[in-house]
Scaffold this active site. Structure first.
Site, PDB file in Angstrom:
ATOM      1  N   ASP A 172      -1.987  -0.626   5.966  1.00 50.36           N
ATOM      2  CA  ASP A 172      -2.330  -0.134   7.312  1.00 50.36           C
ATOM      3  C   ASP A 172      -3.832  -0.174   7.591  1.00 50.36           C
ATOM      4  O   ASP A 172      -4.240   0.027   8.728  1.00 50.36           O
ATOM      5  CB  ASP A 172      -1.831   1.309   7.483  1.00 50.36           C
ATOM      6  CG  ASP A 172      -2.472   2.244   6.491  1.00 50.36           C
ATOM      7  OD1 ASP A 172      -2.364   1.979   5.267  1.00 50.36           O
ATOM      8  OD2 ASP A 172      -3.107   3.225   6.901  1.00 50.36           O
ATOM      9  N   ASP A 223      -0.336   5.000   0.919  1.00 54.94           N
ATOM     10  CA  ASP A 223      -0.574   6.010   1.961  1.00 54.94           C
ATOM     11  C   ASP A 223      -0.392   5.424   3.357  1.00 54.94           C
ATOM     12  O   ASP A 223      -1.007   4.411   3.710  1.00 54.94           O
ATOM     13  CB  ASP A 223      -1.988   6.598   1.823  1.00 54.94           C
ATOM     14  CG  ASP A 223      -2.137   7.396   0.527  1.00 54.94           C
ATOM     15  OD1 ASP A 223      -1.149   8.045   0.124  1.00 54.94           O
ATOM     16  OD2 ASP A 223      -3.227   7.360  -0.069  1.00 54.94           O
ATOM     17  N   ASP A 270       0.839  -1.189   0.000  1.00 54.06           N
ATOM     18  CA  ASP A 270       0.000   0.000   0.000  1.00 54.06           C
ATOM     19  C   ASP A 270       0.884   1.252   0.000  1.00 54.06           C
ATOM     20  O   ASP A 270       2.065   1.199   0.369  1.00 54.06           O
ATOM     21  CB  ASP A 270      -0.875  -0.072   1.267  1.00 54.06           C
ATOM     22  CG  ASP A 270      -1.716   1.152   1.468  1.00 54.06           C
ATOM     23  OD1 ASP A 270      -2.254   1.689   0.480  1.00 54.06           O
ATOM     24  OD2 ASP A 270      -1.841   1.599   2.635  1.00 54.06           O
TER      25      ASP A 270
HETATM   26 MG   LIG Z   1      -2.827   3.102   3.581  1.00 55.42          MG
END
Ligand SMILES: [Mg+2]
Length: 183
Positions: free
Chosen positions: A137, A8, A6
């Protein structure tokens, strides 16, 4: 292995930069510090009347391309690739995609090199992407399919309530991913 990573808050510090810019722009409108967040989306942890301001700040021209690297991420991605893995940056564009999509590419080119832009996967549904591991996350990742990848959590304050998944940072990735290198 195919490793999906991922963008961000895993390789690019979206929340940190957002918080810094927000505090400068709206010093009297308090929002939670990134280290103290309990919810994944900034908007879900802020007063409802801030919602439009939040959207407009993170979709502003130059916001995404200016995000700092999460320390250690770039070096780790290069090492994971060097170990013989296929590494893809698997990222969901914001709904306000106009600056976001282009600037994700610019960010990857600036921090990793132009050839890495060939390994960007833009999708709002990561469950349809094949891979062995997804490092992300987001506490729970849902979509149209049952994922074939294992979700390894990138450690953030708002995902610490999740149990039963491996958890990593760019400090311990080798141990967690089983890439302990012999010198
Ligand atoms: Mg993320």
């Amino acid at each position: 292995m195919i490793i999906l990573i991922d963008m961000d808050d895993v390789i690019a510090d979206f929340d940190g930069e957002f918080y810094a810019k927000w505090c400068l722009k709206y010093p009297h409108k308090q929002i939670a510090h990134p280290d103290n967040r309990t919810k994944f989306y900034i908007k879900d942890e802020s007063p409802p009347e801030y919602r439009d301001l939040i959207y407009s700040l993170c979709s502003e021209n130059g916001f995404i391309s200016s995000l700092p690297e999460i320390p250690g991420a770039v070096n780790a991605l290069k090492q994971i690739k060097k170990l013989g893995n296929s590494v893809f940056i698997c990222t969901s564009p914001l709904l306000y995609y106009e600056n976001n999509v282009l600037e994700k590419y610019l960010w990857v080119e600036e921090h990793l090199g132009r050839n890495w832009t060939e390994n960007i996967i833009l999708t709002r549904d990561k469950t349809i992407v094949r891979g062995d591991i997804l490092i992300d996350d987001k506490p729970e990742i849902t979509g149209h399919c049952t994922p074939v990848w294992e979700h390894i959590l990138f450690d953030r304050s708002y995902n610490r309530h999740i149990k039963g998944k491996k958890r990593m940072t760019w400090k311990n990735w080798k141990e967690v991913l089983g890439f302990n290198l012999k010198k």
